[in-house]
Design a protein around this motif. Structure first.
Motif, mmCIF file in Angstrom:
data_model
loop_
_atom_site.group_PDB
_atom_site.id
_atom_site.type_symbol
_atom_site.label_atom_id
_atom_site.label_comp_id
_atom_site.label_asym_id
_atom_site.label_seq_id
_atom_site.Cartn_x
_atom_site.Cartn_y
_atom_site.Cartn_z
ATOM 1 N N ILE A 181 46.393 -1.143 -8.881
ATOM 2 C CA ILE A 181 46.796 -0.889 -10.271
ATOM 3 C C ILE A 181 48.309 -0.990 -10.432
ATOM 4 O O ILE A 181 48.819 -1.627 -11.342
ATOM 5 N N HIS A 182 49.029 -0.382 -9.522
ATOM 6 C CA HIS A 182 50.481 -0.291 -9.697
ATOM 7 C C HIS A 182 51.248 -1.502 -9.169
ATOM 8 O O HIS A 182 52.303 -1.836 -9.712
ATOM 9 N N GLN B 287 51.742 4.089 -1.710
ATOM 10 C CA GLN B 287 51.368 4.849 -2.899
ATOM 11 C C GLN B 287 52.481 5.818 -3.307
ATOM 12 O O GLN B 287 52.829 5.930 -4.479
ATOM 13 N N ASP B 288 53.025 6.500 -2.311
ATOM 14 C CA ASP B 288 54.030 7.530 -2.603
ATOM 15 C C ASP B 288 55.331 6.928 -3.118
ATOM 16 O O ASP B 288 55.928 7.453 -4.056
ATOM 17 N N LEU B 289 55.769 5.837 -2.499
ATOM 18 C CA LEU B 289 57.098 5.309 -2.818
ATOM 19 C C LEU B 289 57.068 4.162 -3.824
ATOM 20 O O LEU B 289 58.060 3.922 -4.514
ATOM 21 N N GLY B 290 55.947 3.465 -3.919
ATOM 22 C CA GLY B 290 55.917 2.222 -4.702
ATOM 23 C C GLY B 290 56.493 1.082 -3.874
ATOM 24 O O GLY B 290 57.261 1.305 -2.929
ATOM 25 N N PHE C 255 46.498 2.225 -16.027
ATOM 26 C CA PHE C 255 47.942 2.469 -15.944
ATOM 27 C C PHE C 255 48.457 3.030 -17.267
ATOM 28 O O PHE C 255 49.166 4.041 -17.294
ATOM 29 N N HIS D 250 55.739 -1.626 -14.000
ATOM 30 C CA HIS D 250 55.061 -0.883 -12.940
ATOM 31 C C HIS D 250 56.050 -0.317 -11.940
ATOM 32 O O HIS D 250 56.085 -0.700 -10.775
ATOM 33 N N THR D 251 56.824 0.623 -12.409
ATOM 34 C CA THR D 251 57.926 1.173 -11.653
ATOM 35 C C THR D 251 57.814 2.691 -11.661
ATOM 36 O O THR D 251 57.164 3.261 -12.522
ATOM 37 N N LYS D 252 58.461 3.310 -10.697
ATOM 38 C CA LYS D 252 58.457 4.770 -10.679
ATOM 39 C C LYS D 252 59.255 5.347 -11.855
ATOM 40 O O LYS D 252 59.161 6.523 -12.158
#
Lengths: 220, 220
Positions: free
Chosen positions: B127-128, B34-37, B188, A135-137
């Motif tokens: 989810i992430h 959300q944007d960066l994780g 995912f 779960h990584t970018k």
DNA sequence: ACAAAAATAATAGTATTACTATCGAAATTG
DNA sequence: CAATTTCGATAGTAATACTATTATTTTTGT
């Protein structure tokens, strides 16, 4: 040691199985990853454990994220191999599926054909840490580089069995990836959040649950 | 704003819903997470985004791990509330279960009763990132502190429904926690590893899969 | 309306992490 | 045995995850 388990070459800078010190990085690294967890695991600590230096480990692995990916990939390589052993010379497709589900959701023990000493520790690492690896970018790039091929090929192979047995079942891949992920989740719950599950380390019910789902859901 | 969604008080140092700046930490924090994780998210960056300082945010939350736990807890609070709405005044237990599965595994949209603006973003974060919040060496302490009560009570409530409908089914909690976790996993996969699933963002099949499992597995 | 208390902004500082760089010594290899 | 690779030792850097201090602003109780 590895019985030629394949690990994608994009995961390392220098093959750790090609040298003494590389093998020490793997065996001690597995242990340390298990003991500390991914967050607290550092190359510095690992270097101290193997009486070497950070710089040496960095010559084998880009960073600890890739090191974890390597271990997970290795695990799925082992499972892939055990899946193959469990299905060859089995003629009945149903039985092939049952054996596959056993490999994917059961607990490994040293009596199984193809059992490898590291499997138990690697399984624990997969249970605890694989979410952090996935779960990584960077997932999409890593997927592009073939890092999940082992895992995807396992799901695909077993899903094909499902399709042969019950062509009308609409979600074969989802069913298999669910059973695989569920097995790891439930084993985590059983230790840390037992109210969320009906399995326990003493009375493991994960495999039985999985067989039940397969049996109820597929028409043969 | 919150329609009295309960978040465990052990998750924050100072209630962020009690001040303007606290609310900004939440809304901007959700967006930034959300944007960066989780990995790239820092309090320093959040402070810049809300034109405040790190120290201020640290007065509300112990660290970013607790901030993430807060968001996840908030999400399960919302789901808990929507579960309640979806089952009150429904007499048939089967129908109660079907409605519950819809809340737990379906996609939220603004037409649902009890829909809250942040729900969609929070769901994405769950989810992430929820694996990273859970699979930690601190799980057991956090569980002791009641941080997973929302989640456990959801599983327990729906599992009780399962028990009423089919008292012979041996794995009610495992079934429900599986369906919940699976829904997040499959969504995912559908975006990042589509070969592992049979659902897609365009044709979401997660809820249908879940209803199918319930229908096939429980005898009524 | 105002004194007391609390909250915030601004700034500085520390220990740790996740690396990168250099360079001489040791081991390997062709 | 010369050339190359590998390794160990050491140093250094930028970023992170905080903690501490103090002055200023805001809130609150009366």
């Amino acid at each position: 040691m590895n019985i030629s388990i394949q690990v994608s070459a994009t995961l390392y800078l220098k093959d750790p199985t090609s040298s003494e010190i590389g093998l020490k990085i793997l065996t001690e690294g597995i242990q340390l990853m298990q003991d500390l967890g991914f967050e607290a695991f550092t190359f510095k600590k690992l270097a101290q454990n193997i009486q070497s230096t950070e710089a040496t480990i960095y010559r084998y692995f880009e960073n600890k994220h890739y090191f974890l990916l390597y271990l997970i990939n290795w695990y799925w390589g082992i499972i892939s191999y055990r899946l193959m052993l469990a299905t060859t010379n089995v003629t009945d497709k149903r039985q092939q599926l049952t054996n596959s589900i056993a490999v994917l959701t059961g607990l490994p023990d040293s009596s199984h054909p193809g059992y490898i000493a590291e499997e138990m520790k690697l399984k624990q690492i997969v249970i605890h840490e694989s979410g952090k690896a996935l779960h990584t970018k960077m997932v999409d790039d890593e997927n592009q580089n073939g890092i999940y091929l082992n895992y995807k090929s396992i799901v695909s192979t077993v899903a094909e069995l499902v399709k042969t047995i019950d062509p009308s079942f609409p979600y074969p891949e989802m069913l298999i990836s669910n059973l695989i992920e569920n097995a790891n989740h439930q084993r985590f719950f059983s230790v840390h959040l037992p109210r969320l599950t009906n399995t326990s380390p003493e009375q493991d019910a994960v495999e039985a649950f999985s067989h039940l789902i397969i049996q109820k859901v597929l028409q043969s």
